[in-house]
Motif scaffolding. Structure first.
Motif, PDB file in Angstrom:
ATOM      1  N   LEU A 254      -9.354  40.760  56.261  1.00 40.90           N
ATOM      2  CA  LEU A 254     -10.127  39.970  57.226  1.00 40.90           C
ATOM      3  C   LEU A 254     -11.356  39.344  56.592  1.00 40.90           C
ATOM      4  O   LEU A 254     -11.726  38.213  56.916  1.00 40.90           O
ATOM      5  N   LEU A 255     -11.996  40.056  55.671  1.00 37.02           N
ATOM      6  CA  LEU A 255     -13.156  39.481  54.981  1.00 37.02           C
ATOM      7  C   LEU A 255     -12.732  38.316  54.082  1.00 37.02           C
ATOM      8  O   LEU A 255     -13.456  37.350  53.929  1.00 37.02           O
ATOM      9  N   GLY A 256     -11.561  38.419  53.492  1.00 34.35           N
ATOM     10  CA  GLY A 256     -11.059  37.341  52.641  1.00 34.35           C
ATOM     11  C   GLY A 256     -10.660  36.110  53.416  1.00 34.35           C
ATOM     12  O   GLY A 256     -10.545  35.014  52.859  1.00 34.35           O
ATOM     13  N   LEU A 257     -10.456  36.244  54.717  1.00 37.69           N
ATOM     14  CA  LEU A 257     -10.039  35.115  55.551  1.00 37.69           C
ATOM     15  C   LEU A 257     -11.066  33.987  55.543  1.00 37.69           C
ATOM     16  O   LEU A 257     -10.698  32.812  55.587  1.00 37.69           O
ATOM     17  N   LYS A 258     -12.337  34.318  55.448  1.00 39.26           N
ATOM     18  CA  LYS A 258     -13.380  33.292  55.456  1.00 39.26           C
ATOM     19  C   LYS A 258     -13.306  32.383  54.230  1.00 39.26           C
ATOM     20  O   LYS A 258     -13.718  31.240  54.272  1.00 39.26           O
ATOM     21  N   ARG A 259     -12.758  32.893  53.117  1.00 37.17           N
ATOM     22  CA  ARG A 259     -12.679  32.100  51.891  1.00 37.17           C
ATOM     23  C   ARG A 259     -11.454  31.198  51.839  1.00 37.17           C
ATOM     24  O   ARG A 259     -11.368  30.345  50.974  1.00 37.17           O
ATOM     25  N   VAL A 260     -10.522  31.409  52.749  1.00 39.39           N
ATOM     26  CA  VAL A 260      -9.291  30.617  52.759  1.00 39.39           C
ATOM     27  C   VAL A 260      -9.557  29.314  53.502  1.00 39.39           C
ATOM     28  O   VAL A 260     -10.106  29.325  54.603  1.00 39.39           O
ATOM     29  N   PRO A 261      -9.170  28.163  52.918  1.00 35.73           N
ATOM     30  CA  PRO A 261      -9.355  26.881  53.623  1.00 35.73           C
ATOM     31  C   PRO A 261      -8.627  26.895  54.969  1.00 35.73           C
ATOM     32  O   PRO A 261      -7.553  27.486  55.110  1.00 35.73           O
ATOM     33  N   ARG A 262      -9.201  26.242  55.943  1.00 35.09           N
ATOM     34  CA  ARG A 262      -8.687  26.252  57.312  1.00 35.09           C
ATOM     35  C   ARG A 262      -7.192  25.931  57.411  1.00 35.09           C
ATOM     36  O   ARG A 262      -6.473  26.619  58.137  1.00 35.09           O
ATOM     37  N   PRO A 263      -6.653  24.938  56.704  1.00 41.01           N
ATOM     38  CA  PRO A 263      -5.219  24.640  56.864  1.00 41.01           C
ATOM     39  C   PRO A 263      -4.298  25.775  56.414  1.00 41.01           C
ATOM     40  O   PRO A 263      -3.149  25.828  56.817  1.00 41.01           O
ATOM     41  N   TYR A 264      -4.788  26.690  55.593  1.00 39.82           N
ATOM     42  CA  TYR A 264      -3.951  27.761  55.056  1.00 39.82           C
ATOM     43  C   TYR A 264      -4.180  29.110  55.737  1.00 39.82           C
ATOM     44  O   TYR A 264      -3.559  30.101  55.378  1.00 39.82           O
ATOM     45  N   ARG A 265      -5.053  29.161  56.719  1.00 35.72           N
ATOM     46  CA  ARG A 265      -5.407  30.441  57.325  1.00 35.72           C
ATOM     47  C   ARG A 265      -4.239  31.092  58.060  1.00 35.72           C
ATOM     48  O   ARG A 265      -4.055  32.297  57.985  1.00 35.72           O
ATOM     49  N   ARG A 266      -3.447  30.306  58.767  1.00 40.03           N
ATOM     50  CA  ARG A 266      -2.322  30.889  59.500  1.00 40.03           C
ATOM     51  C   ARG A 266      -1.341  31.544  58.531  1.00 40.03           C
ATOM     52  O   ARG A 266      -0.869  32.646  58.759  1.00 40.03           O
ATOM     53  N   ALA A 267      -1.038  30.869  57.431  1.00 39.58           N
ATOM     54  CA  ALA A 267      -0.126  31.433  56.431  1.00 39.58           C
ATOM     55  C   ALA A 267      -0.738  32.693  55.814  1.00 39.58           C
ATOM     56  O   ALA A 267      -0.035  33.674  55.559  1.00 39.58           O
ATOM     57  N   TYR A 268      -2.038  32.676  55.560  1.00 38.85           N
ATOM     58  CA  TYR A 268      -2.728  33.839  55.000  1.00 38.85           C
ATOM     59  C   TYR A 268      -2.638  35.025  55.949  1.00 38.85           C
ATOM     60  O   TYR A 268      -2.351  36.149  55.533  1.00 38.85           O
ATOM     61  N   VAL A 269      -2.866  34.787  57.225  1.00 42.07           N
ATOM     62  CA  VAL A 269      -2.811  35.869  58.212  1.00 42.07           C
ATOM     63  C   VAL A 269      -1.390  36.418  58.313  1.00 42.07           C
ATOM     64  O   VAL A 269      -1.179  37.632  58.336  1.00 42.07           O
ATOM     65  N   CYS A 270      -0.395  35.535  58.344  1.00 40.23           N
ATOM     66  CA  CYS A 270       1.003  35.991  58.426  1.00 40.23           C
ATOM     67  C   CYS A 270       1.380  36.818  57.197  1.00 40.23           C
ATOM     68  O   CYS A 270       1.995  37.876  57.316  1.00 40.23           O
TER      69      CYS A 270
END
Length: 80
Positions: A7-23
């Motif tokens: 969850l802390l790493g989520l802030k560093r992921v660009p917005r268009p890739y966040r859904r893929a990162y979470v999945c």
């Protein structure tokens, strides 16, 4: 602890890739939990005489409006 790091790493992921990162993070977490729940396959006691078995894996992509569907060649893995 792993969930907090993801969850802390989520802030560093660009917005268009966040859904893929979470999945991907949830799949990783589910795999970890399943592995721990199954005991990582250590419950057989050894020496069962069953030997290894072989599985075939093929990747299939059905395609979409932009990309054509495709199927990979099958590979065989040995499961011990």
């Amino acid at each position: 602890m792993l969930l907090v790091l993801l969850l802390l790493g989520l802030k560093r992921v660009p917005r268009p890739y966040r859904r893929a990162y979470v999945c991907a993070s949830l799949l990783l977490l589910a795999g970890l939990v399943a592995g721990l729940a199954a005991g990582c396959g250590g419950g057989y006691g050894g020496g069962g005489g069953g030997g290894p078995h072989y599985d075939s894996i093929t990747a299939v992509y059905g395609g979409d409006a932009t990309y054509a569907g495709s199927t990979s060649p099958a590979i065989t893995i040995t499961v011990q």
